[in-house]
Scaffold this motif. Structure first.
Motif, PDB file in Angstrom:
ATOM      1  N   GLY A  37      -9.271  -1.853  -9.438  1.00 40.05           N
ATOM      2  CA  GLY A  37      -8.813  -0.495  -9.708  1.00 40.05           C
ATOM      3  C   GLY A  37      -8.266   0.260  -8.509  1.00 40.05           C
ATOM      4  O   GLY A  37      -7.671   1.315  -8.673  1.00 40.05           O
ATOM      5  N   TRP A  38      -8.487  -0.233  -7.298  1.00 39.71           N
ATOM      6  CA  TRP A  38      -7.924   0.439  -6.126  1.00 39.71           C
ATOM      7  C   TRP A  38      -6.398   0.371  -6.164  1.00 39.71           C
ATOM      8  O   TRP A  38      -5.714   1.356  -5.904  1.00 39.71           O
ATOM      9  CB  TRP A  38      -8.423  -0.188  -4.824  1.00 39.71           C
ATOM     10  CG  TRP A  38      -9.857   0.076  -4.498  1.00 39.71           C
ATOM     11  CD1 TRP A  38     -10.892  -0.813  -4.597  1.00 39.71           C
ATOM     12  CD2 TRP A  38     -10.436   1.289  -4.024  1.00 39.71           C
ATOM     13  NE1 TRP A  38     -12.061  -0.225  -4.215  1.00 39.71           N
ATOM     14  CE2 TRP A  38     -11.812   1.072  -3.856  1.00 39.71           C
ATOM     15  CE3 TRP A  38      -9.914   2.546  -3.720  1.00 39.71           C
ATOM     16  CZ2 TRP A  38     -12.671   2.059  -3.389  1.00 39.71           C
ATOM     17  CZ3 TRP A  38     -10.773   3.522  -3.255  1.00 39.71           C
ATOM     18  CH2 TRP A  38     -12.138   3.283  -3.095  1.00 39.71           C
ATOM     19  N   VAL A  39      -5.854  -0.826  -6.437  1.00 40.01           N
ATOM     20  CA  VAL A  39      -4.402  -0.997  -6.521  1.00 40.01           C
ATOM     21  C   VAL A  39      -3.984  -0.679  -7.954  1.00 40.01           C
ATOM     22  O   VAL A  39      -4.524  -1.242  -8.903  1.00 40.01           O
ATOM     23  CB  VAL A  39      -3.981  -2.430  -6.129  1.00 40.01           C
ATOM     24  CG1 VAL A  39      -2.515  -2.685  -6.453  1.00 40.01           C
ATOM     25  CG2 VAL A  39      -4.236  -2.677  -4.645  1.00 40.01           C
ATOM     26  N   VAL A  40      -3.002   0.222  -8.089  1.00 32.37           N
ATOM     27  CA  VAL A  40      -2.586   0.665  -9.416  1.00 32.37           C
ATOM     28  C   VAL A  40      -1.233   0.099  -9.852  1.00 32.37           C
ATOM     29  O   VAL A  40      -0.878   0.206 -11.023  1.00 32.37           O
ATOM     30  CB  VAL A  40      -2.558   2.208  -9.507  1.00 32.37           C
ATOM     31  CG1 VAL A  40      -3.978   2.770  -9.338  1.00 32.37           C
ATOM     32  CG2 VAL A  40      -1.612   2.816  -8.482  1.00 32.37           C
ATOM     33  N   GLN A  94      -9.254   5.053   2.680  1.00 28.76           N
ATOM     34  CA  GLN A  94     -10.329   4.217   2.153  1.00 28.76           C
ATOM     35  C   GLN A  94      -9.779   3.255   1.103  1.00 28.76           C
ATOM     36  O   GLN A  94     -10.132   2.083   1.083  1.00 28.76           O
ATOM     37  CB  GLN A  94     -11.450   5.054   1.542  1.00 28.76           C
ATOM     38  CG  GLN A  94     -12.553   4.180   0.956  1.00 28.76           C
ATOM     39  CD  GLN A  94     -13.609   4.950   0.191  1.00 28.76           C
ATOM     40  OE1 GLN A  94     -13.506   6.156  -0.006  1.00 28.76           O
ATOM     41  NE2 GLN A  94     -14.625   4.234  -0.259  1.00 28.76           N
ATOM     42  N   ALA A  95      -8.912   3.748   0.226  1.00 26.67           N
ATOM     43  CA  ALA A  95      -8.324   2.895  -0.811  1.00 26.67           C
ATOM     44  C   ALA A  95      -7.524   1.754  -0.189  1.00 26.67           C
ATOM     45  O   ALA A  95      -7.610   0.605  -0.642  1.00 26.67           O
ATOM     46  CB  ALA A  95      -7.440   3.731  -1.739  1.00 26.67           C
ATOM     47  N   LEU A  96      -6.761   2.048   0.856  1.00 28.60           N
ATOM     48  CA  LEU A  96      -5.990   1.000   1.533  1.00 28.60           C
ATOM     49  C   LEU A  96      -6.914  -0.009   2.202  1.00 28.60           C
ATOM     50  O   LEU A  96      -6.714  -1.224   2.086  1.00 28.60           O
ATOM     51  CB  LEU A  96      -5.029   1.612   2.559  1.00 28.60           C
ATOM     52  CG  LEU A  96      -3.831   2.370   1.998  1.00 28.60           C
ATOM     53  CD1 LEU A  96      -3.113   3.136   3.095  1.00 28.60           C
ATOM     54  CD2 LEU A  96      -2.878   1.423   1.288  1.00 28.60           C
ATOM     55  N   ALA A  97      -7.939   0.474   2.895  1.00 29.56           N
ATOM     56  CA  ALA A  97      -8.867  -0.422   3.597  1.00 29.56           C
ATOM     57  C   ALA A  97      -9.625  -1.314   2.612  1.00 29.56           C
ATOM     58  O   ALA A  97      -9.735  -2.530   2.824  1.00 29.56           O
ATOM     59  CB  ALA A  97      -9.841   0.399   4.441  1.00 29.56           C
ATOM     60  N   LEU A 136       0.981  -3.531   1.418  1.00 32.84           N
ATOM     61  CA  LEU A 136       0.045  -2.611   0.766  1.00 32.84           C
ATOM     62  C   LEU A 136       0.319  -1.197   1.266  1.00 32.84           C
ATOM     63  O   LEU A 136       0.323  -0.946   2.477  1.00 32.84           O
ATOM     64  CB  LEU A 136      -1.385  -3.036   1.087  1.00 32.84           C
ATOM     65  CG  LEU A 136      -2.512  -2.238   0.457  1.00 32.84           C
ATOM     66  CD1 LEU A 136      -2.468  -2.314  -1.069  1.00 32.84           C
ATOM     67  CD2 LEU A 136      -3.860  -2.749   0.982  1.00 32.84           C
ATOM     68  N   THR A 137       0.566  -0.293   0.352  1.00 32.59           N
ATOM     69  CA  THR A 137       0.907   1.081   0.703  1.00 32.59           C
ATOM     70  C   THR A 137       0.358   2.010  -0.373  1.00 32.59           C
ATOM     71  O   THR A 137      -0.398   1.579  -1.239  1.00 32.59           O
ATOM     72  CB  THR A 137       2.447   1.229   0.858  1.00 32.59           C
ATOM     73  OG1 THR A 137       2.747   2.510   1.404  1.00 32.59           O
ATOM     74  CG2 THR A 137       3.180   1.030  -0.455  1.00 32.59           C
ATOM     75  N   TYR A 138       0.735   3.260  -0.309  1.00 33.86           N
ATOM     76  CA  TYR A 138       0.324   4.201  -1.347  1.00 33.86           C
ATOM     77  C   TYR A 138       1.501   4.467  -2.272  1.00 33.86           C
ATOM     78  O   TYR A 138       2.661   4.366  -1.885  1.00 33.86           O
ATOM     79  CB  TYR A 138      -0.251   5.489  -0.756  1.00 33.86           C
ATOM     80  CG  TYR A 138       0.681   6.236   0.169  1.00 33.86           C
ATOM     81  CD1 TYR A 138       1.517   7.234  -0.308  1.00 33.86           C
ATOM     82  CD2 TYR A 138       0.707   5.941   1.527  1.00 33.86           C
ATOM     83  CE1 TYR A 138       2.373   7.904   0.531  1.00 33.86           C
ATOM     84  CE2 TYR A 138       1.565   6.620   2.383  1.00 33.86           C
ATOM     85  CZ  TYR A 138       2.397   7.595   1.877  1.00 33.86           C
ATOM     86  OH  TYR A 138       3.249   8.261   2.721  1.00 33.86           O
TER      87      TYR A 138
END
Length: 172
Positions: free
Chosen positions: A31-34, A67-70, A110-112
């Motif tokens: 769920g971190w990666v959408v 935190q989501a990226l890490a 990996l990015t936002y």
């Protein structure tokens, strides 16, 4: 990645490889990666490409993005990826490579969600997919830069980045 750059003709299996990669990243990241999208030359049908499957994966741009990226990067590493050097043109990403005897076979940026890298990489991909004359010019430029660089990875990357900058500035 000190090996000589290899280019090859489009392989239709890259689409299936992307789907498998996408599924693995989404499932492992809990769920971190959408969202996960296929980018780069392997995402453009018929184009000569380095046989490295590039994807951009995004975490939600809400709450604690760091935190989501890490957390996501740690989980993607569990899929046999190694953290790589982040190029200057992808400053807001964490780069993860899946190596096979030196050169990576897969690369996750990996990015936002909606980061500048997210927007530009998708815009470049979409432009190359929708404009055959543009994709042919890019392919010709890429092959010429590859020849001029003698397969040197850094020179090839530097030369190609000039084309991308021009593309973004004048077409997107």
């Amino acid at each position: 990645m000190d090996e000589t750059v290899r280019l090859m003709h489009y392989d239709p299996r890259w689409r299936q490889e992307f789907e498998q990669t996408r599924s693995g990243v989404l499932q492992s990241c809990r769920g971190w990666v959408v969202d996960v999208r296929h980018i780069g030359s392997t995402a453009v049908g018929g184009m000569i490409a380095r046989p490295i499957l590039d994807v951009v994966a995004a975490v939600q741009d809400e709450g604690d993005v760091e935190q989501a990226l890490a957390e996501s990067a740690d989980l993607i590493e569990g899929l046999n990826y190694l953290r790589g050097e982040t190029p200057m043109w992808a400053a807001e990403t964490i780069v993860l490579n899946k190596p096979r005897r030196g050169e990576p076979t897969h690369r996750v940026f990996l990015t936002y969600l909606d980061s500048p890298f997210w927007r530009s990489s998708l815009a470049v991909r979409d432009a190359l997919q929708s404009d055959r004359s543009l994709s042919l010019r890019f392919e010709e430029t890429k092959v010429a830069r590859w020849r001029d660089a003698g397969g040197d990875p850094q020179q090839y990357a530097d030369d190609k980045s000039v084309f991308f900058a021009h593309l973004i500035e004048h077409h997107l």
